[in-house]
Scaffold this active site. Structure first.
Site, PDB file in Angstrom:
ATOM      1  N   ASP A  61      67.822   3.214 -18.160  1.00  0.00           N
ATOM      2  CA  ASP A  61      66.593   3.714 -18.768  1.00  0.00           C
ATOM      3  C   ASP A  61      65.443   2.792 -18.365  1.00  0.00           C
ATOM      4  OD1 ASP A  61      65.020   5.321 -20.612  1.00  0.00           O
ATOM      5  OD2 ASP A  61      64.980   3.539 -21.881  1.00  0.00           O
ATOM      6  N   THR A  94      60.758   7.769 -18.030  1.00  0.00           N
ATOM      7  CA  THR A  94      60.115   6.448 -17.946  1.00  0.00           C
ATOM      8  C   THR A  94      60.190   5.882 -16.532  1.00  0.00           C
ATOM      9  OG1 THR A  94      62.206   5.518 -18.765  1.00  0.00           O
ATOM     10  CG2 THR A  94      60.459   5.848 -20.359  1.00  0.00           C
ATOM     11  N   THR A  95      61.322   6.072 -15.851  1.00  0.00           N
ATOM     12  CA  THR A  95      61.452   5.586 -14.477  1.00  0.00           C
ATOM     13  C   THR A  95      60.517   6.366 -13.555  1.00  0.00           C
ATOM     14  OG1 THR A  95      63.769   5.083 -14.924  1.00  0.00           O
ATOM     15  CG2 THR A  95      63.090   5.086 -12.632  1.00  0.00           C
ATOM     16  N   ASP A 391      66.886   9.806 -25.814  1.00  0.00           N
ATOM     17  CA  ASP A 391      66.067  10.465 -24.787  1.00  0.00           C
ATOM     18  C   ASP A 391      66.231  11.981 -24.841  1.00  0.00           C
ATOM     19  OD1 ASP A 391      65.360   7.960 -24.058  1.00  0.00           O
ATOM     20  OD2 ASP A 391      66.204   7.997 -22.045  1.00  0.00           O
TER      21      ASP A 391
END
Length: 528
Positions: A61, A94-95, A391
């Site tokens: 994550d 997020t990445t 998530d």
């Protein structure tokens, strides 16, 4: 005569500015992106991070990894803040956010080095961002809330897409159904804190279960607890914020007595206060007594003698979730324990799960809350499973709130890239180059997905560009037109597929590129 120098800043202050500092900022952001680059997508790898206290964390994550990195460069911290913001608002991606922001900077770095003014770059990026947002809204598919089956199917696809790149991707079908069920149990506000996630070590992942109500770990108990019944049908539940034990006097308290009888009267009064509270709770008809504060050994034995169950030191969040599920209200006094302030459920029981005992409240009449009991092996594995489910839950909530989805797997980025590249050719001046650079930066998502899967990124991206270019040569809004827009690469079958038909979808959260303009501008040292 030499003028006297004016000193405004304290000695040792770094006053770097100009093009070299901008390039330094961009380079720092590239280093941050490199740290999370290989974690993207279903073939992404996990990172093992050990902090200064020796605690190991395994995660892919982006937000979790960047939080654990002790970043000190001020410009690089901007990327960390982007990831945190995305995690708090959307939950996943997020990445992707970090990679895109870093790639935008990488693409404009040559223009900065050539002396192009940052304001011109910011203006072009704002234009491109607005065009991208409008395009996403145009091609997004609205979820029909009236058709519950279709809505549920689409929500499950969103959850599967979110879980595909996680450690538990092998069990994504199992957990996607659990996540959608959990979110569907909530009220219209969809409060995340109303979904409790409890971790119980041992057992297989498939032994995880969803409780439509409340479950929490057995609290600390005194002697007499084992004599209490552990199962009730249709019990009344008292929710208290009261200490049910004899309190020691304060150290500086002083009571002067002349006779033993006076001392005994004080002791008796303390006991009578406690027994009066216990008697009122018993007469209220409650069979299960939960308190945020301690319940002492005397009270525990008292309840056991009357076939009542009690639990003290219950965490506040669990007590509030019990109230949301079973009704009633948390009381700070025992003087008004009427039926309307007592909760109720169909079945209360204490169950052994692994090496722990859990209190279950099932069949709650106002069940606007739920609990996911996670099973699994190592502690790090279970923590990553919890992050993965968080998530997925956030993505499903977002899909319900925004009621529109787009194709995933890099398809939306390729379509936006093609759209902006075409638009840039109609724009005169420097804006043409900068919007083209923005369009090229969007291709980092499918490119990185290819790299992480071990495929030839250049070859696959050429195929994708060709396929997306066919949109202009097929009738508008036809089946062929739509499918070209949602084409991406499947790394399992090694071929181009239509992402929405394959069930790879993501919420059209308003929308990802909009988050980057301010962050890019901030790195220039100029407010957006």
């Amino acid at each position: 005569m030499m003028p006297t120098p004016v000193i405004l800043l304290k000695e040792g202050t770094d006053t770097s500015q100009g093009i070299p500092q901008l390039v330094s900022n961009i380079n720092a952001c590239q280093v941050i992106a490199e740290a999370v680059r290989t974690t993207l997508g279903p073939r992404g790898m996990d990172k093992l991070i050990v902090d200064d206290r020796g605690k190991a964390t395994i995660s892919n994550d982006g937000a979790t990894i960047l939080k654990l990195l002790d970043v000190i460069h001020p410009a690089a911290k901007t990327l960390v803040d982007i990831a945190k913001s995305q995690d708090a608002e959307v939950g996943d991606g997020t990445t992707s956010v970090t990679l895109l922001a870093a790639e935008f900077l990488k693409q404009v770095k040559p223009y900065v080095e050539e002396g192009l003014h940052p304001q011109i770059i910011i203006r072009a990026f704002r234009t491109a961002t607005q065009l991208a947002v409008d395009k996403i809204r145009e091609i997004a598919v609205t979820v029909k809330k009236e058709d519950k089956e279709e809505q549920r199917s689409l929500l499950e696809k969103c959850a599967v897409t979110a879980l595909s790149s996680k450690l538990i991707s092998q069990q994504k079908e199992f957990f996607s159904k659990m996540v959608v069920d959990a979110v569907m149990l909530l009220d219209d506000l969809l409060q995340l804190k109303m979904i409790g996630i409890k971790k119980v070590q041992g057992g297989a992942l498939e032994e995880s279960q969803l409780v439509a109500g409340v479950a929490f770990k057995k609290t600390f108990s005194y002697a007499g607890f084992e004599m209490q019944p552990k199962k009730y049908e249709l019990p009344k539940i008292a929710l208290l914020n009261i200490e049910l034990e004899l309190k020691a006097e304060k150290d500086n308290a002083e009571v002067r007595v002349n006779t033993v009888e006076d001392y005994q009267a004080i002791v008796d009064a303390e006991w009578n206060i406690l027994y009066d509270k216990l008697d009122k709770i018993h007469k209220s008809g409650a069979k299960v007594v939960l308190s945020k504060l301690p319940i002492g050994d005397v009270a525990t034995q008292y309840f056991a003698d009357r076939d009542m169950f009690c639990a003290g030191r219950v965490p506040e969040e669990d007590l509030k979730r019990t109230m949301m599920a079973c009704g009633g209200s948390i009381q700070t006094s025992v003087n008004a324990l009427t039926d309307d302030v007592l909760g109720q459920c169909e079945l209360f029981e204490e169950v052994q799960i692994g090496g722990e005992r859990y209190n279950f409240f099932r069949g709650c009449p106002k069940a606007k809350t739920c609990t996911i009991l996670l099973r699994g092996g190592a502690e790090q594995f279970m923590e990553e499973t919890e992050r993965s489910l968080h998530d997925a839950i956030m993505i499903v909530r977002r899909a319900i709130k925004n009621d529109s989805v787009v194709a995933g797997g890099g398809a939306i980025e390729m379509e936006l890239s093609k759209y902006l590249r075409d638009y840039s050719r109609t724009t005169p001046g420097k804006q043409q180059l900068l919007i083209g650079a923005y369009a090229k930066a969007l291709e980092i998502i499918p490119r990185q997905l290819c790299d992480n899967a071990g495929f030839d990124a250049t070859n696959i991206l050429n195929k994708l560009r060709a396929k997306h270019a066919q949109v202009g040569h097929s009738p508008p809004y036809s089946s062929e037109h739509e499918h070209c827009q949602e084409t991406a690469y499947n790394f399992i079958i090694s071929g181009l597929i239509w992402m929405k038909r394959a069930g790879v979808v993501a919420p059209a959260e308003a929308p990802k590129p909009a988050k980057f303009q301010g962050d890019c501008a901030a790195v220039w040292g100029k407010p957006p």
